[in-house]
Design an enzyme around this catalytic site. Sequence first.
Site, PDB file in Angstrom:
ATOM      1  CD  GLN A  17      -2.826   1.282   2.391  1.00  0.00           C
ATOM      2  OE1 GLN A  17      -3.341   2.340   2.701  1.00  0.00           O
ATOM      3  NE2 GLN A  17      -3.080   0.185   3.082  1.00  0.00           N
ATOM      4  CE  LYS A  75      15.732 -11.908  -4.713  1.00  0.00           C
ATOM      5  NZ  LYS A  75      15.071 -12.679  -3.673  1.00  0.00           N
ATOM      6  CD  GLU A 139      -1.804   2.108   8.337  1.00  0.00           C
ATOM      7  OE1 GLU A 139      -1.532   2.346   7.152  1.00  0.00           O
ATOM      8  OE2 GLU A 139      -1.890   3.006   9.200  1.00  0.00           O
ATOM      9  CG  ASP A 168       0.459   0.838   4.741  1.00  0.00           C
ATOM     10  OD1 ASP A 168       1.647   0.780   5.056  1.00  0.00           O
ATOM     11  OD2 ASP A 168      -0.302  -0.131   4.798  1.00  0.00           O
ATOM     12  N   GLY A 247      -7.654  20.463  18.911  1.00  0.00           N
ATOM     13  CA  GLY A 247      -7.252  21.865  18.800  1.00  0.00           C
ATOM     14  C   GLY A 247      -7.728  22.705  19.970  1.00  0.00           C
ATOM     15  N   GLY A 248      -7.653  23.997  19.814  1.00  0.00           N
ATOM     16  CA  GLY A 248      -8.016  24.920  20.893  1.00  0.00           C
ATOM     17  C   GLY A 248      -9.517  25.152  20.992  1.00  0.00           C
TER      18      GLY A 248
HETATM   19  N1  CAO Z   1      11.859 -10.340  -9.049  1.00  0.00           N
HETATM   20  C1  CAO Z   1      12.535 -11.091  -8.155  1.00  0.00           C
HETATM   21  N2  CAO Z   1      12.483 -10.873  -6.822  1.00  0.00           N
HETATM   22  C2  CAO Z   1      11.705  -9.868  -6.407  1.00  0.00           C
HETATM   23  C3  CAO Z   1      10.963  -9.046  -7.269  1.00  0.00           C
HETATM   24  C4  CAO Z   1      11.069  -9.315  -8.657  1.00  0.00           C
HETATM   25  N3  CAO Z   1      10.411  -8.607  -9.575  1.00  0.00           N
HETATM   26  N4  CAO Z   1      10.301  -8.139  -6.552  1.00  0.00           N
HETATM   27  C5  CAO Z   1      10.590  -8.382  -5.269  1.00  0.00           C
HETATM   28  N5  CAO Z   1      11.440  -9.413  -5.164  1.00  0.00           N
HETATM   29  C6  CAO Z   1      12.004  -9.995  -3.955  1.00  0.00           C
HETATM   30  C7  CAO Z   1      12.804  -9.032  -3.124  1.00  0.00           C
HETATM   31  O1  CAO Z   1      14.047  -8.837  -3.675  1.00  0.00           O
HETATM   32  C8  CAO Z   1      12.837  -9.764  -1.789  1.00  0.00           C
HETATM   33  O2  CAO Z   1      13.808 -10.777  -1.854  1.00  0.00           O
HETATM   34  P1  CAO Z   1      14.877 -11.074  -0.661  1.00  0.00           P
HETATM   35  O3  CAO Z   1      14.069 -11.148   0.603  1.00  0.00           O
HETATM   36  O4  CAO Z   1      15.461 -12.383  -1.073  1.00  0.00           O
HETATM   37  O5  CAO Z   1      15.841  -9.973  -0.635  1.00  0.00           O
HETATM   38  C9  CAO Z   1      11.502 -10.476  -1.767  1.00  0.00           C
HETATM   39  O6  CAO Z   1      10.985 -10.391  -3.085  1.00  0.00           O
HETATM   40  C10 CAO Z   1      10.447  -9.989  -0.813  1.00  0.00           C
HETATM   41  O7  CAO Z   1      10.517  -8.632  -0.530  1.00  0.00           O
HETATM   42  P2  CAO Z   1       9.996  -8.067   0.875  1.00  0.00           P
HETATM   43  O8  CAO Z   1      10.838  -8.653   1.963  1.00  0.00           O
HETATM   44  O9  CAO Z   1       9.951  -6.606   0.781  1.00  0.00           O
HETATM   45  O10 CAO Z   1       8.508  -8.657   0.941  1.00  0.00           O
HETATM   46  P3  CAO Z   1       7.700  -9.253   2.182  1.00  0.00           P
HETATM   47  O11 CAO Z   1       6.388  -9.628   1.629  1.00  0.00           O
HETATM   48  O12 CAO Z   1       8.433 -10.300   2.915  1.00  0.00           O
HETATM   49  O13 CAO Z   1       7.529  -8.004   3.186  1.00  0.00           O
HETATM   50  C11 CAO Z   1       6.817  -5.782   3.814  1.00  0.00           C
HETATM   51  C12 CAO Z   1       6.538  -7.045   2.961  1.00  0.00           C
HETATM   52  C13 CAO Z   1       5.777  -4.766   3.423  1.00  0.00           C
HETATM   53  C14 CAO Z   1       6.652  -6.128   5.302  1.00  0.00           C
HETATM   54  C15 CAO Z   1       8.234  -5.266   3.527  1.00  0.00           C
HETATM   55  O14 CAO Z   1       8.370  -5.097   2.143  1.00  0.00           O
HETATM   56  C16 CAO Z   1       8.550  -3.961   4.223  1.00  0.00           C
HETATM   57  O15 CAO Z   1       8.782  -3.931   5.430  1.00  0.00           O
HETATM   58  N6  CAO Z   1       8.588  -2.861   3.471  1.00  0.00           N
HETATM   59  C17 CAO Z   1       8.976  -1.574   3.968  1.00  0.00           C
HETATM   60  C18 CAO Z   1       7.895  -0.964   4.788  1.00  0.00           C
HETATM   61  C19 CAO Z   1       6.589  -0.830   4.032  1.00  0.00           C
HETATM   62  O16 CAO Z   1       6.506  -0.290   2.959  1.00  0.00           O
HETATM   63  N7  CAO Z   1       5.544  -1.286   4.682  1.00  0.00           N
HETATM   64  C20 CAO Z   1       4.242  -1.043   4.154  1.00  0.00           C
HETATM   65  C21 CAO Z   1       3.572  -2.267   3.795  1.00  0.00           C
HETATM   66  S1  CAO Z   1       1.933  -1.910   3.370  1.00  0.00           S
HETATM   67  O17 CAO Z   1       2.069  -0.694   2.423  1.00  0.00           O
END
Ligand code: CAO
Length: 415
Positions: A17, A75, A139, A168, A247-248
């Site tokens: 998001q 990758k 979030e 988010d 607020g106030g």
């Molecule tokens: N091709 C190949 N690999 C890809 C890819 C693609 N097109 N797009 C993403 N990936 C891979 C990433 O490189 C990552 O790989 P590694 O873990 O091996 O380095 C993997 O996919 C997963 O990425 P992620 O760790 O960001 O995803 P997740 O689902 O485990 O976590 C989240 C999600 C939201 C918790 C995490 O991305 C995060 O903390 N983001 C920052 C904070 C944020 O934006 N939070 C808001 C979430 S809601 O808006």
Amino acid sequence: MSKALNGYRILDFTHVQSGPTCTQLLAWFGADVIKVERAGEGDATRGQLRDIPEADSLYFTMLNHNKRSITVNTKHPKGKQVLEALIKQCDVLVENFAPGALDRMGFTWERIHELNPRMVVASVKGFGPGKYEACKVYENVAQCAGGAASTTGFDDGPPLVTGAQIGDSGTGLHLALGIMAALLQRQTSGKGQKVLAPMQDAVLNLCRVKLRDQQRLERTGELQEYPQYPDIEFGEAVPRAGNASGGGQPGSILKCKGWQKDPNAYIYFITQAAVWPAICKVIDEEGWITDPHFSTPKARLPHLKMIFARIEEWTKTKTKFEAMDILNAYDIPCGPILSMKEIAEDEALRASGTVVEVDHPVRGKYLTVGNPIKMSDSPTVVTRSPLLGEHTDEVLSQLGYSAADIQALRAEQVI
Ligand code: CAO
């Protein structure tokens, strides 16, 4: 009509998001937003909270309008080459992966800057530098760590998160502003820069008034406009203020006619000092206009509960919309508690393009929230979100890949 960001190309490496909120906004301002997704799966939200089997979820469609989608395994060495080509041709890379994910893929800031020194690299992370910087964040974690949860809710209940996605979508808005500023600075510096919007920091920015109150509390020992005053002793930290105004001008949510059956038969009522005589007139308490216990804002503070109880006796005799009509005639600031159903049907929001109906080839018609920012020379036309990889061939051929190259990449499952 041309749009504010026509000519700008955004490499949208976002998911879920926060990042998508930012890039959707840039798309609405006219940028060409190319969303890079994992082949076969795409953004995880495509399949989350599905209401129609096989159709992209509303969660996805409502955050990814006006974008193009390309699938690439970034990758894979050949996928990395595609990403490099995109980096060279785009103005901004936006990402919100877990900390370190982009580096692990080989796309460090140094590498990106080397490939395209003009590129702005914009990131959402849960936390900025510090002990939590490596954490994954969603979030509600941001709402809790940014001060919103400890200050939301009622004094006798637990901390509460709010339905407004301030962690988010709120952070996505902050990031979009940072990108705009970086693009402006690039006009003179000629260089891109890193833009970071940590979710904790964005939530805290939105909770700024509570940090104000923390300092007032430490100095004076009490917060006279809070519902605790004068009956309950204040502790060391800003308490939860229920529905009291931040607020106030004291305010509260009051019951309206029908509240017993309708969970949204309520109105927000603000006792703005300027209209105090009008309020007294409306609720038939004209004596309060001159009574020294009520005549000034300071005098009223210890009696707010009693004042709002009396006003509520009046609001309970009117529907929220009847109360609005009467109060608006006196310029008394107030607002109905609108349900999502009422908002979805609101004619003014539809006319302004803030509530929009969009057609989608798989799911059919659905409602979304359009661009809430209205610009006179850059109108927003909301178009549907892309299907997974819908523009892969189109984007790759724009990058110079031939049909045979594209076929080969597909055969190797790079795209
Ligand atoms: N091709 C190949 N690999 C890809 C890819 C693609 N097109 N797009 C993403 N990936 C891979 C990433 O490189 C990552 O790989 P590694 O873990 O091996 O380095 C993997 O996919 C997963 O990425 P992620 O760790 O960001 O995803 P997740 O689902 O485990 O976590 C989240 C999600 C939201 C918790 C995490 O991305 C995060 O903390 N983001 C920052 C904070 C944020 O934006 N939070 C808001 C979430 S809601 O808006």
